[in-house]
Design an enzyme around this catalytic site. Structure first.
Site, PDB file in Angstrom:
ATOM      1  N   ARG A  61      17.535  55.867 -13.917  1.00 39.64           N
ATOM      2  CA  ARG A  61      16.394  55.533 -14.812  1.00 39.64           C
ATOM      3  C   ARG A  61      14.986  56.072 -14.428  1.00 39.64           C
ATOM      4  NH1 ARG A  61      16.743  50.483 -18.233  1.00 39.64           N
ATOM      5  NH2 ARG A  61      18.862  49.856 -17.943  1.00 39.64           N
ATOM      6  N   ASN A 103       3.359  47.552 -25.933  1.00 35.75           N
ATOM      7  CA  ASN A 103       4.525  46.918 -26.337  1.00 35.75           C
ATOM      8  C   ASN A 103       4.178  45.533 -27.536  1.00 35.75           C
ATOM      9  OD1 ASN A 103       7.403  46.449 -26.666  1.00 35.75           O
ATOM     10  ND2 ASN A 103       7.177  44.380 -25.489  1.00 35.75           N
ATOM     11  N   HIS A 105       6.032  42.342 -29.103  1.00 39.37           N
ATOM     12  CA  HIS A 105       7.153  41.388 -28.800  1.00 39.37           C
ATOM     13  C   HIS A 105       7.047  40.282 -29.638  1.00 39.37           C
ATOM     14  CE1 HIS A 105       9.623  39.384 -25.992  1.00 39.37           C
ATOM     15  NE2 HIS A 105       8.861  38.337 -26.119  1.00 39.37           N
ATOM     16  N   GLY A 139       6.846  44.320 -15.112  1.00 37.55           N
ATOM     17  CA  GLY A 139       7.633  43.011 -15.286  1.00 37.55           C
ATOM     18  C   GLY A 139       8.044  42.972 -16.601  1.00 37.55           C
TER      19      GLY A 139
END
Length: 184
Positions: A61, A103, A105, A139
């Protein structure tokens, strides 16, 4: 922020990407971890550069995220938006764009982090969930919240019905927050 272009990371249909495009935001590059997804077609039609960074093409990754970061920087990206991107970004990527990765969510974070937020909210019997735009850290959905909006959970809601209502909020919130970030 010197580079004003937006890079969007996608893994699927690209409805949040389309919301950014429809808002006339400068989406200059779209990267996916999955080849052939509809989001890449949306990006191509909008004139954005596209690339696929499949994990299987890299030793790990970190190597994939370095390559993806290099490509985005080369495209003039100053802000990265995760819009349905279903891989966690490694610290080696996040350090390339400090405080400039966001992001969207489908929950009111910190409640219901992770990939199954809508299903988790329904399983928990929540009466309210929503949409959150947040900074990405290392996280799982733990970065600073930039904006949230609640969505009621209705009696008899299915995951599909609830997610459709949340998605409508995401499609409005995400472009608003991104516009503010690139103007700063």
């Amino acid at each position: 922020m010197t580079a004003r272009g937006i890079g969007v990371l996608v893994s699927g249909s690209g409805s949040n990407l389309q919301a950014l495009i429809d808002a006339d935001l400068p989406v200059v590059a779209v990267a996916s971890n999955v080849a052939g997804v509809p989001a890449l077609d949306r990006a191509s039609r909008a004139g954005s550069a596209t690339a696929v960074f499949a994990l299987a093409d890299y030793p790990d990754r970190d190597a994939r995220d370095v390559a993806m970061g290099d490509w985005l920087v080369g495209q003039g990206v100053g802000l990265v938006v995760c819009a349905g991107y279903m891989h966690l970004l490694r610290p080696v990527f996040l350090s390339r764009f400090p405080g400039r990765v966001v992001n969207v969510h489908p929950a009111l974070l910190p409640a219901f982090p992770g990939a199954h937020a809508v299903e988790d909210a329904l399983a928990a019997g929540a009466t309210e969930t929503g949409a959150t735009v947040h900074l990405v850290d290392d996280g799982i959905d733990t970065g600073a919240v930039l904006r949230q909006e609640a969505v009621a959970v209705l009696p008899g809601d299915t995951p599909e019905a609830l997610h459709a209502r949340i998605r409508a909020v995401e499609h409005r919130l995400l472009p608003e927050v991104v516009r503010e970030l690139i103007a700063a």
